[in-house]
Each structure stands twice: as structure tokens, then as C-alpha cells.
Design a protein around this motif. Structure first.
Motif, PDB file in Angstrom:
ATOM      1  N   GLY A  65       0.601  -1.128   0.016  1.00 34.84           N
ATOM      2  CA  GLY A  65       0.034   0.034   0.056  1.00 34.84           C
ATOM      3  C   GLY A  65       0.705   1.401  -0.030  1.00 34.84           C
ATOM      4  N   SER A  66       0.282   2.226  -0.589  1.00 30.69           N
ATOM      5  CA  SER A  66       1.092   3.756  -0.616  1.00 30.69           C
ATOM      6  C   SER A  66      -0.322   4.452  -0.103  1.00 30.69           C
ATOM      7  N   GLY A  67       0.142   5.726   0.125  1.00 35.67           N
ATOM      8  CA  GLY A  67      -0.794   6.800   0.675  1.00 35.67           C
ATOM      9  C   GLY A  67      -0.169   7.666   1.737  1.00 35.67           C
ATOM     10  N   HIS A  68      -0.902   8.523   2.426  1.00 36.20           N
ATOM     11  CA  HIS A  68      -0.575   9.247   3.325  1.00 36.20           C
ATOM     12  C   HIS A  68      -0.957   8.869   4.733  1.00 36.20           C
ATOM     13  N   GLU A  69      -0.133   8.844   5.735  1.00 38.80           N
ATOM     14  CA  GLU A  69      -0.337   8.412   6.992  1.00 38.80           C
ATOM     15  C   GLU A  69       0.086   9.479   8.084  1.00 38.80           C
ATOM     16  N   SER A  70      -0.613   9.621   9.057  1.00 37.60           N
ATOM     17  CA  SER A  70      -0.426  10.407   9.888  1.00 37.60           C
ATOM     18  C   SER A  70       0.144   9.640  11.345  1.00 37.60           C
ATOM     19  N   VAL A  71       1.506  10.259  11.665  1.00 41.24           N
ATOM     20  CA  VAL A  71       2.281   9.620  12.608  1.00 41.24           C
ATOM     21  C   VAL A  71       2.658  10.516  13.892  1.00 41.24           C
ATOM     22  N   ALA A  72       2.580  10.054  15.029  1.00 39.70           N
ATOM     23  CA  ALA A  72       3.010  11.080  16.262  1.00 39.70           C
ATOM     24  C   ALA A  72       4.358  10.852  16.310  1.00 39.70           C
ATOM     25  N   ARG A  73       4.847  11.853  16.930  1.00 45.59           N
ATOM     26  CA  ARG A  73       6.485  12.018  17.225  1.00 45.59           C
ATOM     27  C   ARG A  73       6.822  12.597  18.188  1.00 45.59           C
ATOM     28  N   ALA A  74       7.778  12.165  18.915  1.00 47.14           N
ATOM     29  CA  ALA A  74       8.182  13.055  20.031  1.00 47.14           C
ATOM     30  C   ALA A  74       9.812  13.043  20.109  1.00 47.14           C
ATOM     31  N   ARG A  75      10.416  14.199  20.648  1.00 50.10           N
ATOM     32  CA  ARG A  75      12.083  14.483  20.372  1.00 50.10           C
ATOM     33  C   ARG A  75      12.314  15.189  21.787  1.00 50.10           C
ATOM     34  N   LEU A  76      13.312  14.766  22.301  1.00 52.82           N
ATOM     35  CA  LEU A  76      14.099  15.457  23.522  1.00 52.82           C
ATOM     36  C   LEU A  76      15.411  15.611  23.288  1.00 52.82           C
ATOM     37  N   ASP A  77      15.781  17.123  23.197  1.00 54.30           N
ATOM     38  CA  ASP A  77      17.376  17.284  23.147  1.00 54.30           C
ATOM     39  C   ASP A  77      17.874  18.038  24.532  1.00 54.30           C
ATOM     40  N   LEU A  78      18.910  17.629  24.685  1.00 52.94           N
ATOM     41  CA  LEU A  78      19.820  17.980  26.078  1.00 52.94           C
ATOM     42  C   LEU A  78      21.076  18.513  25.717  1.00 52.94           C
ATOM     43  N   LEU A  79      21.356  19.824  26.214  1.00 54.14           N
ATOM     44  CA  LEU A  79      22.726  20.334  26.103  1.00 54.14           C
ATOM     45  C   LEU A  79      23.483  20.511  27.382  1.00 54.14           C
ATOM     46  N   LEU A  80      24.882  19.928  27.455  1.00 55.12           N
ATOM     47  CA  LEU A  80      25.765  20.235  28.628  1.00 55.12           C
ATOM     48  C   LEU A  80      26.975  20.690  28.144  1.00 55.12           C
ATOM     49  N   PHE A  81      27.493  21.575  29.043  1.00 56.67           N
ATOM     50  CA  PHE A  81      28.736  22.253  28.869  1.00 56.67           C
ATOM     51  C   PHE A  81      28.790  22.977  27.588  1.00 56.67           C
ATOM     52  N   ASP A  82      27.542  23.476  27.138  1.00 55.31           N
ATOM     53  CA  ASP A  82      27.649  24.110  25.857  1.00 55.31           C
ATOM     54  C   ASP A  82      27.920  23.666  24.543  1.00 55.31           C
ATOM     55  N   THR A  83      28.402  22.410  24.491  1.00 57.97           N
ATOM     56  CA  THR A  83      29.015  21.714  23.106  1.00 57.97           C
ATOM     57  C   THR A  83      28.434  20.336  23.230  1.00 57.97           C
ATOM     58  N   GLN A  84      28.087  19.503  24.434  1.00 61.43           N
ATOM     59  CA  GLN A  84      27.738  18.259  24.436  1.00 61.43           C
ATOM     60  C   GLN A  84      26.407  18.046  24.503  1.00 61.43           C
ATOM     61  N   GLY A  85      25.852  17.388  23.265  1.00 64.03           N
ATOM     62  CA  GLY A  85      24.436  17.305  23.196  1.00 64.03           C
ATOM     63  C   GLY A  85      23.825  15.985  23.194  1.00 64.03           C
ATOM     64  N   PHE A  86      22.623  15.459  23.419  1.00 67.01           N
ATOM     65  CA  PHE A  86      22.099  14.362  23.442  1.00 67.01           C
ATOM     66  C   PHE A  86      20.508  14.528  22.956  1.00 67.01           C
ATOM     67  N   THR A  87      20.106  13.529  22.056  1.00 65.33           N
ATOM     68  CA  THR A  87      18.877  13.668  21.376  1.00 65.33           C
ATOM     69  C   THR A  87      18.327  12.371  21.451  1.00 65.33           C
ATOM     70  N   PHE A  88      17.097  12.168  21.849  1.00 64.59           N
ATOM     71  CA  PHE A  88      16.094  11.116  22.090  1.00 64.59           C
ATOM     72  C   PHE A  88      14.919  11.229  21.183  1.00 64.59           C
ATOM     73  N   ASP A  89      14.517  10.350  20.379  1.00 65.30           N
ATOM     74  CA  ASP A  89      13.694  10.258  19.340  1.00 65.30           C
ATOM     75  C   ASP A  89      12.973   9.179  19.230  1.00 65.30           C
ATOM     76  N   PHE A  90      11.554   9.465  19.187  1.00 68.27           N
ATOM     77  CA  PHE A  90      10.775   8.014  18.916  1.00 68.27           C
ATOM     78  C   PHE A  90       9.546   8.280  18.112  1.00 68.27           C
ATOM     79  N   TYR A  91       9.229   7.379  17.212  1.00 68.98           N
ATOM     80  CA  TYR A  91       7.801   7.479  16.344  1.00 68.98           C
ATOM     81  C   TYR A  91       7.214   5.898  16.115  1.00 68.98           C
ATOM     82  N   ARG A  92       6.253   5.886  15.653  1.00 68.06           N
ATOM     83  CA  ARG A  92       5.668   4.662  15.572  1.00 68.06           C
ATOM     84  C   ARG A  92       4.782   4.588  14.306  1.00 68.06           C
ATOM     85  N   LEU A  93       4.884   3.922  13.159  1.00 64.05           N
ATOM     86  CA  LEU A  93       4.153   3.828  11.855  1.00 64.05           C
ATOM     87  C   LEU A  93       3.160   2.405  11.743  1.00 64.05           C
TER      88      LEU A  93
END
Length: 269
Positions: A65-93
Motif C-alpha cells: 500500500g501507498s498513501g498518506h499516514e499521520s504519525v505521532a512523534r516526540a523528541r528531546l534534546d539536552l545540552l551539557l557544557f555548551d557543546t555536548q548534546g544528547f537527542t532522544f527520538d521516537f515514532y511509530r508507523l
């Protein structure tokens, strides 16, 4: 002497704290936030195909199948010491498709009949955690990162099958998950404190095991903050997913192509 030293000790400590405070509380690039929360969803154009092969039969490719799908998504970014970053991402299809087969299709050892009505359904979850090192100056920063992605794929077919000359209703499915290394690249530019632009790219690849394959993702977007801590994020992304499920004497490949816009509520601190 002891009395003089006791009076000077607090003053020395105060001077030390004042000297250290600019480094401890220095502001990062205006393109980055200490804490950044993304809550929203994507409207994706989805194209999915399944290919299955056994030791004695190649059954071609099945359109899921092809077509459009609505997908929820959440993301979190953290920054330490001005240059050290962490990213957490999640979605479900999730997608399902019912169709009439134009040729016999063998999935997980079950031979689905020519002209049978077959329902295919897949669910795909992906979550990732990545470390970024941001470098640059002023309003422009570049990031390189390493991380890991966890993904899970569930796929099933149900319809009419034939065995020993008898036709019956049958179903076959697989449900597998895996963890794979991930590489990321990013660029961010701040036009002002309230308007920013970014480009992100990531790649996940895993060889071997019962569920292997690759996931490539690219995004380009803007962030707008009419209020200092509250704003909107809009991006356009494209993702290519290819997963191989292997078992003794049997291989299946699931291909997903996703592209479309996303909109997020943005919180920053």
C-alpha cells in the motif's frame, strides 16, 4: 596571623566563584537550547513493499500500500557544557492493506493463492538515542554524533492458502526487534533568538542477525518562537527503511519509503 587568615579565606572563595561563574553559566550558541522538547506529528506519504524468497521459490514483490499516514512523534534534546548534546527520538508507523493477488505469494512458508483476497498489516517502531558534539561559533553550529537505534517490525498476512489441493484461510507473521549503531550530522543557524533553521541527517545500519538492514533519514526545518519558551517547529523529512528478516531457508525484505511535512509544539528552557 590565624585571625587574619580566617578573614581572608571567605574573600578568596568569593573571588574564586566569581571567576568560575562565566565558564559555569556561559550561554551556548543562540542556535542551541539547554533543554528542548518537541511534541507533534508527521503527515507522511508512505510506500511499502514486501519481497519474499525461499530456497526453492522466489515469490516476487507484494505491494503493501501507498498513501498518506499521520504519525505521532516526540523528541528531546539536552545540552551539557555548551557543546555536548544528547537527542532522544521516537515514532511509530502502522499500515494495513487488503488486495487481490495477481500471482501466488509465499510468506513464512504459507502459499497464498492466486486471486486470493489478502490483508497485509505492518507496524514499525523506532527509538534512538544519540550523542552530539557541537562546534562552531556565534549563530552557526555544526554537529557530529554517534548513537544507537532500537527498532521493531511486526508484519502479518492473512488470506486464502492451498495445501494438498485444499483451500483454507491462513495467516503468517513475524515480529522482530534489533539494536543498531547510528551516525548523525547536523547544522543549525540562528537568524535571531526567535527564528532558527536546521538540517539533520542520520544513518542506521545493521548486518547479521534475524532482523538486519538500514534506515536513512534526512530533515530540514525551521523553529519560530513568538514567546521565549514556547514556539513551533516545522520540517520536511525523507526516510528510507529496508529490513531483512532471515530464517532457515527463508528470507523476507520489507521496504518503506516515507516523506512529508511535520509540525511540532516546541518548548525550550
Amino acid at each position: 596571623m590565624a585571625k587574619k587568615n580566617s578573614k581572608s579565606l571567605p574573600a578568596l572563595c568569593a573571588l574564586g566563584l566569581l571567576a568560575a561563574s562565566p565558564a559555569a553559566f556561559a550561554d551556548p550558541s543562540p542556535a542551541l537550547d539547554r533543554v528542548s522538547i518537541w511534541l507533534g506529528g508527521s503527515y507522511l506519504n508512505t510506500d511499502a513493499h514486501l519481497k519474499a524468497d525461499s530456497d526453492d521459490l522466489s515469490t516476487g514483490r507484494l505491494d503493501l500500500g501507498s498513501g498518506h499516514e499521520s504519525v505521532a512523534r516526540a523528541r528531546l534534546d539536552l545540552l551539557l557544557f555548551d557543546t555536548q548534546g544528547f537527542t532522544f527520538d521516537f515514532y511509530r508507523l502502522s499500515r494495513s492493506q487488503t488486495q487481490t493477488l495477481t500471482e501466488q505469494f509465499n510468506f513464512q512458508g504459507v502459499p497464498f493463492d492466486l486471486n486470493a483476497r489478502v490483508r497485509g498489516k505492518f507496524d514499525f517502531d523506532i527509538g534512538s538515542a544519540a550523542y552530539h558534539w557541537w562546534f562552531g561559533s556565534g549563530s552557526d553550529v555544526f554537529g557530529i554524533g554517534l548513537g544507537a537505534a532500537y527498532y521493531r517490525a511486526k508484519l502479518g498476512l492473512s488470506g486464502s492458502a492451498t495445501a494438498d489441493g485444499q483451500t483454507y484461510e491462513a495467516s503468517a507473521k513475524w515480529d522482530e526487534d534489533a539494536v543498531a549503531p547510528m551516525v548523525t550530522l547536523a547544522y543549525k543557524h540562528a537568524f535571531s533568538d526567535s527564528l532558527r533553521f536546521y538540517v539533520n541527517a542520520s544513518g542506521v545500519k545493521k548486518n547479521g542477525g534475524s532482523l538486519s538492514g538500514h534506515i536513512y533519514d534526512g530533515r530540514i526545518g525551521v523553529e519560530w518562537f513568538p514567546f521565549h519558551n514556547l514556539g513551533l517547529g516545522a520540517e520536511y523529512g525523507k526516510t528510507e527503511i529496508s529490513l531483512d528478516h532471515k530464517r532457515s531457508g527463508y528470507d523476507a525484505n520489507l521496504d518503506l519509503d516515507l516523506d512529508g511535512p511535520s509540525l511540532f509544539a516546541r518548548l525550550r528552557f
